[in-house]
Design an enzyme around this catalytic site. Structure first.
Site, PDB file in Angstrom:
ATOM      1  N   LYS A  26      -9.433  -4.561  -2.464  1.00 11.43           N
ATOM      2  CA  LYS A  26      -9.934  -3.179  -2.375  1.00 11.43           C
ATOM      3  C   LYS A  26      -9.573  -2.430  -3.648  1.00 11.43           C
ATOM      4  O   LYS A  26      -8.670  -2.800  -4.405  1.00 11.43           O
ATOM      5  CB  LYS A  26      -9.361  -2.455  -1.156  1.00 11.43           C
ATOM      6  CG  LYS A  26      -7.825  -2.302  -1.131  1.00 11.43           C
ATOM      7  CD  LYS A  26      -7.272  -1.150  -1.952  1.00 11.43           C
ATOM      8  CE  LYS A  26      -5.751  -1.056  -1.846  1.00 11.43           C
ATOM      9  NZ  LYS A  26      -5.156  -0.095  -2.822  1.00 11.43           N
ATOM     10  N   ASP A 165      -2.325  -0.128   4.658  1.00 10.93           N
ATOM     11  CA  ASP A 165      -3.704  -0.458   4.325  1.00 10.93           C
ATOM     12  C   ASP A 165      -4.350  -1.452   5.293  1.00 10.93           C
ATOM     13  O   ASP A 165      -5.561  -1.674   5.225  1.00 10.93           O
ATOM     14  CB  ASP A 165      -3.790  -1.042   2.903  1.00 10.93           C
ATOM     15  CG  ASP A 165      -3.457  -0.029   1.833  1.00 10.93           C
ATOM     16  OD1 ASP A 165      -3.468   1.181   2.132  1.00 10.93           O
ATOM     17  OD2 ASP A 165      -3.191  -0.438   0.690  1.00 10.93           O
TER      18      ASP A 165
END
Length: 316
Positions: A26, A165
């Site tokens: 990401k 996350d």
């Protein structure tokens, strides 16, 4: 009691033999720190997008309840092999144990263990979320291996226990995340963005970056960035990108100001540190320009790894 027994009978008695998942990296298009929580973490607002850099995870069923982890590395990404733990310090092992315990708690069945193979293609100490993505992929792969079904809310609750996350990677695509990152709001039909990620050989401690950060009394809002993502305006996305951790990371890593200058003097619509670093990325108007830039910068800075890639659509 009858209801519990019925639920047990609905589950297959034996898991399937093996499953394999990919775990994407990401980038953070926006990251702002808010008030510090009682648990020592900061409240945050961040916009994250999964990108086409991957780890790969394979789970193979065992006949007992034990877990093993073998880690291999993509040579083009890791010329020097990092020290990655293979015991419960690794989020993959933490994730599969938590999932096994959740199955036991919900259905009263202790599922068999598995042998896990993790192939790393995402740089470590990079701010690209590789460990968190691996944990989320392990949760999803474990559900498939053991043929169990948890709701999205139940999986998010498990993911939240593993790291800030991890919940985002259960959704993927592009999303606004709040709290510690556990509140995930997917951003509709976000456009595919062409990016170049630069990863210097140096790494940074996330804890050290947070300790060094200067939190402002005047916080930035992700609203304009979110609007730009929804409209698909790449130039505006580039102009609205922000990372509160960038100043701190640049003070701690001398490679980062050089990378920022390189992207500033390129055709990038915008450029930014990802997470706590040390990965730094530029956003481009096309894959052709991104690839040309990656090749140019790679020749200029051979000690830095450059990846020409793009963001990914939501998978669930």
């Amino acid at each position: 009691m009858v209801g519990n027994e019925t639920r047990k009978r609905q589950l297959p008695q034996q898991p399937i033999g093996w499953v394999e998942f990919v775990a994407p990296a990401k980038i953070n298009l926006f990251l702002e720190l808010l008030a510090k929580r009682s648990d020592g973490y900061h409240e945050l607002e961040t916009v994250m997008a999964t990108v086409a850099l991957f780890d790969r995870i394979r789970l193979t069923a065992r006949n007992d309840d034990q877990f093993t982890l073998k880690v291999t590395f993509q040579k083009s990404v890791f010329p020097i092999l990092p020290d990655v733990p293979t015991d419960e310090r690794n989020l993959v092992i933490k994730a599969i144990i938590r999932l096994q315990n959740a199955v036991l708690e919900k259905w009263g069945i202790k599922k068999s263990g598995c042998d896990i193979w993790l192939h790393k293609g995402i740089p470590v100490e990079a701010g690209l979320g590789g460990g968190s993505s691996d944990a989320a992929a392990t949760l999803m792969a474990g559900c498939q291996l053991w043929q169990v079904a948890f709701s999205q809310a139940e999986l998010v609750a498990l993911a939240e226990q593993l790291g800030s996350d991890v919940p985002f990677f259960l959704y993927q695509g592009t999303a606004l995340c709040r709290g510690r990152g556990e509140h995930v709001f997917p951003l509709g039909n976000a456009p595919q963005l062409d990016i170049v990620i630069a990863k210097p050989s140096s790494g940074l401690s996330t804890a050290e970056v947070f300790q060094n950060v200067k939190v402002s009394n005047s916080v930035n809002s992700p609203t304009k960035l979110v609007d730009a993502v929804i409209s698909g305006d790449r130039f505006q996305i580039g102009q609205q990108m922000f990372n509160r951790l960038q100043e701190s990371a640049m003070e701690l890593c001398e490679d980062l100001p050089c990378l920022a200058d390189c992207f500033e003097n390129s055709a990038a619509c915008g450029h930014l540190l990802s997470g706590s670093g040390t990965s730094y990325f530029g956003l481009f108007n096309s894959s052709k320009v991104a690839l040309q830039t990656a090749r140019y910068l790679s020749a200029r800075l051979p000690q830095v790894k450059f990846f020409s890639t793009s963001t990914l659509a939501r998978v669930v």
